[in-house]
Design a protein around this motif. Sequence first.
Motif, PDB file in Angstrom:
ATOM      1  N   GLU A  43      -3.676   9.232   3.606  1.00 33.32           N
ATOM      2  CA  GLU A  43      -3.569   7.991   2.834  1.00 33.32           C
ATOM      3  C   GLU A  43      -2.475   7.087   3.376  1.00 33.32           C
ATOM      4  O   GLU A  43      -2.581   5.860   3.316  1.00 33.32           O
ATOM      5  N   THR A  66      -5.139  -2.584  -5.213  1.00 31.44           N
ATOM      6  CA  THR A  66      -6.333  -1.992  -5.834  1.00 31.44           C
ATOM      7  C   THR A  66      -7.023  -2.983  -6.758  1.00 31.44           C
ATOM      8  O   THR A  66      -8.105  -2.679  -7.282  1.00 31.44           O
ATOM      9  N   ARG A  95     -13.441  -4.568   0.974  1.00 30.00           N
ATOM     10  CA  ARG A  95     -13.100  -3.490   1.905  1.00 30.00           C
ATOM     11  C   ARG A  95     -11.714  -2.930   1.601  1.00 30.00           C
ATOM     12  O   ARG A  95     -11.529  -1.715   1.528  1.00 30.00           O
ATOM     13  N   ASN A 142     -11.189   0.943  -0.152  1.00 30.13           N
ATOM     14  CA  ASN A 142     -10.500   1.987   0.602  1.00 30.13           C
ATOM     15  C   ASN A 142      -9.254   2.482  -0.117  1.00 30.13           C
ATOM     16  O   ASN A 142      -9.008   3.696  -0.188  1.00 30.13           O
ATOM     17  N   ALA A 152     -10.373   4.322  -3.519  1.00 25.55           N
ATOM     18  CA  ALA A 152     -10.993   5.631  -3.288  1.00 25.55           C
ATOM     19  C   ALA A 152      -9.948   6.677  -2.940  1.00 25.55           C
ATOM     20  O   ALA A 152     -10.003   7.819  -3.437  1.00 25.55           O
ATOM     21  N   GLY A 153      -8.986   6.320  -2.101  1.00 23.97           N
ATOM     22  CA  GLY A 153      -7.943   7.269  -1.747  1.00 23.97           C
ATOM     23  C   GLY A 153      -7.087   7.678  -2.935  1.00 23.97           C
ATOM     24  O   GLY A 153      -6.751   8.855  -3.110  1.00 23.97           O
ATOM     25  N   ASN A 199       0.819  -1.211   0.000  1.00 24.90           N
ATOM     26  CA  ASN A 199       0.000   0.000   0.000  1.00 24.90           C
ATOM     27  C   ASN A 199       0.852   1.261   0.000  1.00 24.90           C
ATOM     28  O   ASN A 199       0.565   2.233  -0.714  1.00 24.90           O
ATOM     29  N   VAL A 238      -4.163   5.446   6.185  1.00 18.58           N
ATOM     30  CA  VAL A 238      -5.143   4.476   5.684  1.00 18.58           C
ATOM     31  C   VAL A 238      -4.435   3.217   5.186  1.00 18.58           C
ATOM     32  O   VAL A 238      -4.919   2.093   5.402  1.00 18.58           O
ATOM     33  N   GLN A 256      -5.541  -0.174   6.932  1.00 17.59           N
ATOM     34  CA  GLN A 256      -6.216  -1.213   6.156  1.00 17.59           C
ATOM     35  C   GLN A 256      -5.446  -2.533   6.191  1.00 17.59           C
ATOM     36  O   GLN A 256      -6.051  -3.612   6.182  1.00 17.59           O
TER      37      GLN A 256
END
Length: 226
Positions: free
Chosen positions: A203, A96, A159, A163, A166-167, A83, A206, A210
């Motif tokens: 981000e 993604t 999920r 997330n 979207a970021g 990520n 996140v 996540q």
Amino acid sequence: MNENLFASFIPPTILGLPAAVLIILFPPLLIPTSKYLINNRLITTQQWLIKLTSKQMMTMHNTKGRTWSLMLVSLIIFIATTNLLGLLPHSFTPTTQLSMNLAMAIPLWAGAVIMGFRSKIKNALAHFLPQGTPTPLIPMLVIIETISLLIQPMALAVRLTANITAGHLLMHLIGSATLAMSTINLPSTLIIFTILILLTILEIAVALIQAYVFTLLVSLYLHDNT
């Protein structure tokens, strides 16, 4: 501004061959290791974080569940580094892709469920029918509980995908707006650029959260079946 909004989510290729596998294998190379008896501060901090995360996730497990500790720690490190790597410019984020997240979620979920049916068959079957259920509702509740069980890996994968995607989309839109406003209004550009910096910090958080949430949910599924 004419760039395709979803261009950054298209798996890259090298000479027509998919390069996603090489990208997935790249993050583990960024994890520092030490061959010396006395570690430096970076290695010490890394080991402390791994130990803290492992202790927090494994406290609720019994002896059989703790055999998954190495797998769960490796999973959270892999997702977190992947990520974070995707936040770099001109990079690709494998998380993604729903197909990749499903490829991680389904085997882990299936392994936990199969372990539950092998070791605690009565408790595993009891989840399909809560105690005290009226007789007319038994078929409906069994169907609902079965669907809720089968949808768990899909929920895990969706999920994480939603997330991260979207970021990235929001950062892409705000970055494009910053470039467009730079030739029109300088004060507005500075405001939008400040928002972009704050969003980048968000981000990063996140990306780490996540990874923790994905691994923690797998750990909870394991706890329910051991």
